[in-house]
Write an enzyme that holds these catalytic residues in place. Structure first.
Site, PDB file in Angstrom:
ATOM      1  N   GLN A   1      -2.862 -12.148   8.188  1.00  0.00           N
ATOM      2  CA  GLN A   1      -3.100 -11.899   6.759  1.00  0.00           C
ATOM      3  C   GLN A   1      -2.414 -12.954   5.894  1.00  0.00           C
ATOM      4  OE1 GLN A   1      -2.879  -7.913   4.699  1.00  0.00           O
ATOM      5  NE2 GLN A   1      -0.826  -8.622   4.203  1.00  0.00           N
TER       6      GLN A   1
ATOM      7  N   HIS B   1       9.248  -3.492   3.345  1.00  0.00           N
ATOM      8  CA  HIS B   1       8.782  -3.747   1.979  1.00  0.00           C
ATOM      9  C   HIS B   1       9.967  -4.099   1.068  1.00  0.00           C
ATOM     10  CE1 HIS B   1       5.657  -0.709   3.370  1.00  0.00           C
ATOM     11  NE2 HIS B   1       4.888  -1.711   2.994  1.00  0.00           N
TER      12      HIS B   1
ATOM     13  N   MET C   1       0.838  -1.201   0.000  1.00  0.00           N
ATOM     14  CA  MET C   1       0.000   0.000   0.000  1.00  0.00           C
ATOM     15  C   MET C   1       0.874   1.253   0.000  1.00  0.00           C
ATOM     16  SD  MET C   1      -3.392  -0.942   2.132  1.00  0.00           S
ATOM     17  CE  MET C   1      -2.704  -0.767   3.758  1.00  0.00           C
TER      18      MET C   1
ATOM     19  N   GLU D   1       5.665 -11.499   7.324  1.00  0.00           N
ATOM     20  CA  GLU D   1       5.112 -12.143   8.532  1.00  0.00           C
ATOM     21  C   GLU D   1       4.664 -11.103   9.551  1.00  0.00           C
ATOM     22  OE1 GLU D   1       8.247 -14.765   9.734  1.00  0.00           O
ATOM     23  OE2 GLU D   1       7.748 -16.242   8.189  1.00  0.00           O
TER      24      GLU D   1
HETATM   25  P1  AMP Z   1       1.478  -2.928   3.469  1.00  0.00           P
HETATM   26  O1  AMP Z   1       2.009  -1.882   2.551  1.00  0.00           O
HETATM   27  O2  AMP Z   1       1.456  -2.502   4.905  1.00  0.00           O
HETATM   28  O3  AMP Z   1       0.197  -3.533   2.998  1.00  0.00           O
HETATM   29  O4  AMP Z   1       2.540  -4.109   3.438  1.00  0.00           O
HETATM   30  C1  AMP Z   1       2.887  -4.729   2.220  1.00  0.00           C
HETATM   31  C2  AMP Z   1       3.651  -5.980   2.540  1.00  0.00           C
HETATM   32  O5  AMP Z   1       4.831  -5.659   3.267  1.00  0.00           O
HETATM   33  C3  AMP Z   1       2.840  -6.936   3.421  1.00  0.00           C
HETATM   34  O6  AMP Z   1       3.037  -8.272   2.961  1.00  0.00           O
HETATM   35  C4  AMP Z   1       3.448  -6.723   4.781  1.00  0.00           C
HETATM   36  O7  AMP Z   1       3.331  -7.847   5.637  1.00  0.00           O
HETATM   37  C5  AMP Z   1       4.892  -6.460   4.430  1.00  0.00           C
HETATM   38  N1  AMP Z   1       5.560  -5.739   5.525  1.00  0.00           N
HETATM   39  C6  AMP Z   1       5.150  -4.606   6.129  1.00  0.00           C
HETATM   40  N2  AMP Z   1       5.980  -4.284   7.140  1.00  0.00           N
HETATM   41  C7  AMP Z   1       6.934  -5.238   7.181  1.00  0.00           C
HETATM   42  C8  AMP Z   1       8.074  -5.490   8.014  1.00  0.00           C
HETATM   43  N3  AMP Z   1       8.406  -4.667   9.011  1.00  0.00           N
HETATM   44  N4  AMP Z   1       8.819  -6.585   7.753  1.00  0.00           N
HETATM   45  C9  AMP Z   1       8.493  -7.435   6.750  1.00  0.00           C
HETATM   46  N5  AMP Z   1       7.430  -7.259   5.934  1.00  0.00           N
HETATM   47  C10 AMP Z   1       6.656  -6.194   6.145  1.00  0.00           C
END
Ligand code: AMP
Length: 280
Positions: free
Chosen positions: A153, A37, A30, A148
């Protein structure tokens, strides 16, 4: 790096690449990108010829309008970050591109989505399933990468591809943390400097609880984590559940199953933060 805003443009490009034999990996996000990310993007680049990253703040997964409005957005910065790590393709569509008409699909993930985030954010996982299934249709990747950090999710996405026989391999990637232990999150941008300093208590308490679990019961650890975090005035635990890492159902004892994870949601002022820790 190519940037596409339309489904048609993206698909034309990906079809050409596929015809040349490229294997496509996919990282849905997002935006408001950080090193968490980027760790997914790097892994995707390592395991595929082409890495596609989507940046789309999906309205159907927000059950709170203010949360959606306040979600940080900075496309130009995100594009530069993705370029710097060697990402090949960015897909940054409008809402109309993803949902030409209202998506009325209702998913049922059984007990998986009836607990934790499923309880406190009604409709959230239905929205996640809508957008991820739509993005999988559009991008048709071989592999897709999820953090994770969003532990429940990840379980829901795995269940979705199983239920609908979607031919995408789901890869879970470890949580990336700041030096002090705080899990990276786009929402951290919304914390004041003081809130950010205090929020570290969440991960620190989770880490300490792993030691404690060696000599205390599940209930004792659970109560200690909640009480310790709530001692900090600005923090308020919404829930802390110690669950079977596969089924997301609460466990009563450390011997209940092979893999056990503690999942927490905490309000730091107005910002809702999530984190988790593996006990075994
Ligand atoms: P989001 O933009 O928050 O929807 O996250 C996109 C992807 O990045 C999702 O699969 C999240 O689980 C992953 N993500 C977000 N924060 C972290 C983090 N600190 N470590 C690893 N993956 C992450």
């Amino acid at each position: 790096m190519k940037v596409y805003k339309t489904v048609a443009g993206l698909q034309r490009h990906l079809n050409e690449l596929r015809q040349k034999g490229a294997q496509i990996g996919f990282v849905p996000t997002m935006g408001a990108l950080h090193d968490g990310h980027l760790s997914l993007v790097k892994r995707c680049l390592n395991e595929n010829n082409i890495c596609v990253v989507s940046i789309f703040v999906n309205p159907t997964q927000f059950n709170n309008k203010t949360d959606l409005e306040k979600y940080p957005r900075n496309l130009e910065r995100d594009i530069n970050l993705l370029k710097s790590v060697g990402c090949n393709v960015v897909f940054a569509p409008s809402v109309k591109q993803i949902y030409p008409k209202v998506d009325k699909r209702q998913f049922d993930f059984g007990p998986l989505d009836k607990v934790m985030e499923g309880t406190y954010r009604p409709g959230h996982f239905n929205g996640v399933a809508q957008v991820v299934s739509r993005l999988f249709d559009i991008v048709a990747p071989k592999k897709a990468y999820f953090g994770e950090k969003d532990f429940q999710q990840l379980a829901i996405i795995r269940e979705m591809v199983k239920q609908y026989h979607i031919p995408v391999e789901i890869i879970g990637c470890p949580i990336v943390r700041e030096k002090d232990g705080m899990a990276l999150s786009s929402r951290n941008e919304r914390l004041s400097a003081d809130e950010r300093k205090r929020a570290v208590k969440i991960s620190q308490t989770l880490f300490k609880s792993v030691e404690m679990a060696k000599s205390h019961s599940v209930d004792e650890v659970k109560k200690w984590v909640i009480d310790t975090i709530n001692e900090e005035a600005i923090l308020e635990v919404e829930y802390y559940e110690i669950v079977n890492s596969l089924t997301m159902q609460s466990v009563n004892s450390w011997n209940d199953c092979d893999n056990i994870t503690g999942c927490i949601t905490v309000y730091c002022g107005e910002v809702r933060l999530i984190d988790n820790i593996q006990y075994k």
